[in-house]
Design an enzyme around this catalytic site. Structure first.
Site, PDB file in Angstrom:
ATOM      1  CB  SER A  88       3.135 109.445 -41.131  1.00 10.15           C
ATOM      2  OG  SER A  88       4.359 109.429 -40.430  1.00 10.15           O
ATOM      3  CE1 TYR A 100       6.459 106.691 -44.743  1.00 12.26           C
ATOM      4  CE2 TYR A 100       6.931 108.355 -43.077  1.00 12.26           C
ATOM      5  CZ  TYR A 100       6.207 107.246 -43.493  1.00 12.26           C
ATOM      6  OH  TYR A 100       5.245 106.708 -42.669  1.00 12.26           O
TER       7      TYR A 100
HETATM    8  P1  NAD Z   1       3.991  96.997 -42.217  1.00 12.59           P
HETATM    9  O1  NAD Z   1       5.046  96.766 -43.252  1.00 12.59           O
HETATM   10  O2  NAD Z   1       4.063  96.241 -40.946  1.00 12.59           O
HETATM   11  O3  NAD Z   1       2.569  96.809 -42.896  1.00 12.59           O
HETATM   12  C1  NAD Z   1       2.328  97.308 -44.196  1.00 12.59           C
HETATM   13  C2  NAD Z   1       1.687  96.236 -45.054  1.00 12.59           C
HETATM   14  O4  NAD Z   1       1.496  96.828 -46.355  1.00 12.59           O
HETATM   15  C3  NAD Z   1       2.555  94.989 -45.257  1.00 12.59           C
HETATM   16  O5  NAD Z   1       1.823  93.814 -44.920  1.00 12.59           O
HETATM   17  C4  NAD Z   1       2.929  95.022 -46.736  1.00 12.59           C
HETATM   18  O6  NAD Z   1       2.998  93.727 -47.312  1.00 12.59           O
HETATM   19  C5  NAD Z   1       1.795  95.843 -47.333  1.00 12.59           C
HETATM   20  N1  NAD Z   1       2.213  96.518 -48.572  1.00 12.59           N
HETATM   21  C6  NAD Z   1       3.323  97.271 -48.772  1.00 12.59           C
HETATM   22  N2  NAD Z   1       3.386  97.658 -50.047  1.00 12.59           N
HETATM   23  C7  NAD Z   1       2.298  97.138 -50.676  1.00 12.59           C
HETATM   24  C8  NAD Z   1       1.827  97.181 -52.010  1.00 12.59           C
HETATM   25  N3  NAD Z   1       2.509  97.822 -52.977  1.00 12.59           N
HETATM   26  N4  NAD Z   1       0.658  96.565 -52.297  1.00 12.59           N
HETATM   27  C9  NAD Z   1      -0.034  95.889 -51.339  1.00 12.59           C
HETATM   28  N5  NAD Z   1       0.391  95.793 -50.058  1.00 12.59           N
HETATM   29  C10 NAD Z   1       1.544  96.417 -49.737  1.00 12.59           C
HETATM   30  O7  NAD Z   1       4.067  98.587 -41.908  1.00 12.59           O
HETATM   31  P2  NAD Z   1       3.201  99.519 -40.894  1.00 12.59           P
HETATM   32  O8  NAD Z   1       4.180 100.240 -40.046  1.00 12.59           O
HETATM   33  O9  NAD Z   1       2.076  98.795 -40.292  1.00 12.59           O
HETATM   34  O10 NAD Z   1       2.669 100.597 -41.949  1.00 12.59           O
HETATM   35  C11 NAD Z   1       1.306 100.898 -42.137  1.00 12.59           C
HETATM   36  C12 NAD Z   1       1.142 102.374 -42.418  1.00 12.59           C
HETATM   37  O11 NAD Z   1       1.548 103.118 -41.247  1.00 12.59           O
HETATM   38  C13 NAD Z   1       1.992 102.925 -43.565  1.00 12.59           C
HETATM   39  O12 NAD Z   1       1.198 103.796 -44.344  1.00 12.59           O
HETATM   40  C14 NAD Z   1       3.094 103.703 -42.859  1.00 12.59           C
HETATM   41  O13 NAD Z   1       3.621 104.744 -43.648  1.00 12.59           O
HETATM   42  C15 NAD Z   1       2.339 104.226 -41.649  1.00 12.59           C
HETATM   43  N6  NAD Z   1       3.172 104.628 -40.508  1.00 12.59           N
HETATM   44  C16 NAD Z   1       4.067 103.753 -39.959  1.00 12.59           C
HETATM   45  C17 NAD Z   1       4.832 104.169 -38.868  1.00 12.59           C
HETATM   46  C18 NAD Z   1       5.800 103.216 -38.214  1.00 12.59           C
HETATM   47  O14 NAD Z   1       6.496 103.628 -37.259  1.00 12.59           O
HETATM   48  N7  NAD Z   1       5.904 101.973 -38.645  1.00 12.59           N
HETATM   49  C19 NAD Z   1       4.677 105.462 -38.346  1.00 12.59           C
HETATM   50  C20 NAD Z   1       3.758 106.316 -38.930  1.00 12.59           C
HETATM   51  C21 NAD Z   1       2.994 105.896 -40.020  1.00 12.59           C
END
Ligand code: NAD
Length: 261
Positions: free
Chosen positions: A142, A155
């Protein structure tokens, strides 16, 4: 078809960035196993993508679920080339000052269990198959892996830990398995969940004014959609182009650190 006949396992592949990676991998010719805790999301993605993907419902915090995901993937597609560790949660930039003492202990455990232990367990479960295929791991880091202000203390600490984990794994698994990371910034199309222990279960990431926020924060002056981040994961999974790289984390975040003074 940069990933023709390659096989990948994507944790958190049911939504947001993970789903975009799954869709792009399939477009590039790969077979993909989606490992997610949401049955509904898995059903939706597998219905949309047909026979090139399978879904495994489980929790990344459980070793048995991670092992089952690898077994199911190999049963369906015969091997595993790429693990994408991606499932994660956010703390809504909750400050330590405003966090109650009794919530802090369980919030810390929940956050580290999903964002860090989940990656370590997935790596451990996938390792034997990746040794066989001389494959690779790619982890979602991230902007919070490098800079403050993209999350709260919890986080940001987990995402810094992910960078250390990637480097140590790259060191340990060489020359057999390469390990790299992608560090995205704010993601359009994300449903990133909050921490139950902080009472954030009902907060919806999709309702944030992401474009306005990113316009102010980023030199590139807009939010990027999950689909726009997925190409970085193709690059690291593409065996033709990724051979020299291990232990690297690609800053892919709209230039967040490039503001200058
Ligand atoms: P999202 O919630 O849209 O997708 C994440 C998925 O992970 C979901 O489908 C959820 O059901 C699944 N999940 C969560 N906890 C779980 C568990 N314990 N076991 C199995 N599945 C689980 O979120 P996203 O934004 O696509 O996040 C994906 C990655 O990107 C994460 O690692 C997040 O930290 C990182 N990220 C997100 C952002 C942002 O702005 N959203 C920015 C930087 C990094």
């Amino acid at each position: 078809m940069q990933l023709k006949d390659q096989v990948a396992l994507v944790t958190g592949g049911g939504s947001g960035l993970g789903r975009a990676i799954v869709e792009r991998y399939v477009e590039e010719g790969a077979h993909v196993a989606i490992f997610d805790r949401s049955h509904e999301r898995i059903e939706e993605v597998t219905r949309a993508l047909g026979g090139k993907v399978i879904g495994i419902a489980g929790d990344v915090r459980e070793m048995a679920d991670n092992k089952r995901a690898v077994v199911e993937c190999v049963k369906a597609f015969g091997k595993l080339d790429t693990l994408v560790g991606n499932a994660g949660v956010w703390d809504w930039s909750k400050s330590l000052v405003s966090t109650a003492d009794d919530a802090l202990v369980s919030a810390f455990d929940e956050m580290f269990a999903i964002n860090v232990k989940g990656y370590v367990l997935a790596a451990k479960a996938a390792l034997p198959e990746l040794y066989k295929s001389k494959g690779q791991m790619i982890f979602t880091a991230s902007n919070a892996s490098f800079y403050p202000g993209g999350g709260g203390v919890l986080y940001t600490a987990t995402k810094h830990a992910v960078v250390g984990m990637i480097k140590q794994m790259a060191h340990e698994f060489a020359p057999h398995v390469r390990v790299n990371g992608v560090a995205p910034g704010g993601i359009g199309g994300s449903n990133l969940a909050g921490i139950g222990a902080l009472g954030q279960a009902g907060q919806k990431f999709s309702e944030l004014p992401l474009n306005d926020l990113m316009k102010q924060m980023l030199p590139l002056e807009r939010a990027f959609h999950a689909r726009e981040y997925a190409g970085a994961y193709v690059f690291f999974a593409n065996r033709k182009d990724n051979q020299p790289g291990t232990g690297g984390v690609l800053n892919f975040d709209g230039g967040i650190g490039m503001r200058g003074f």
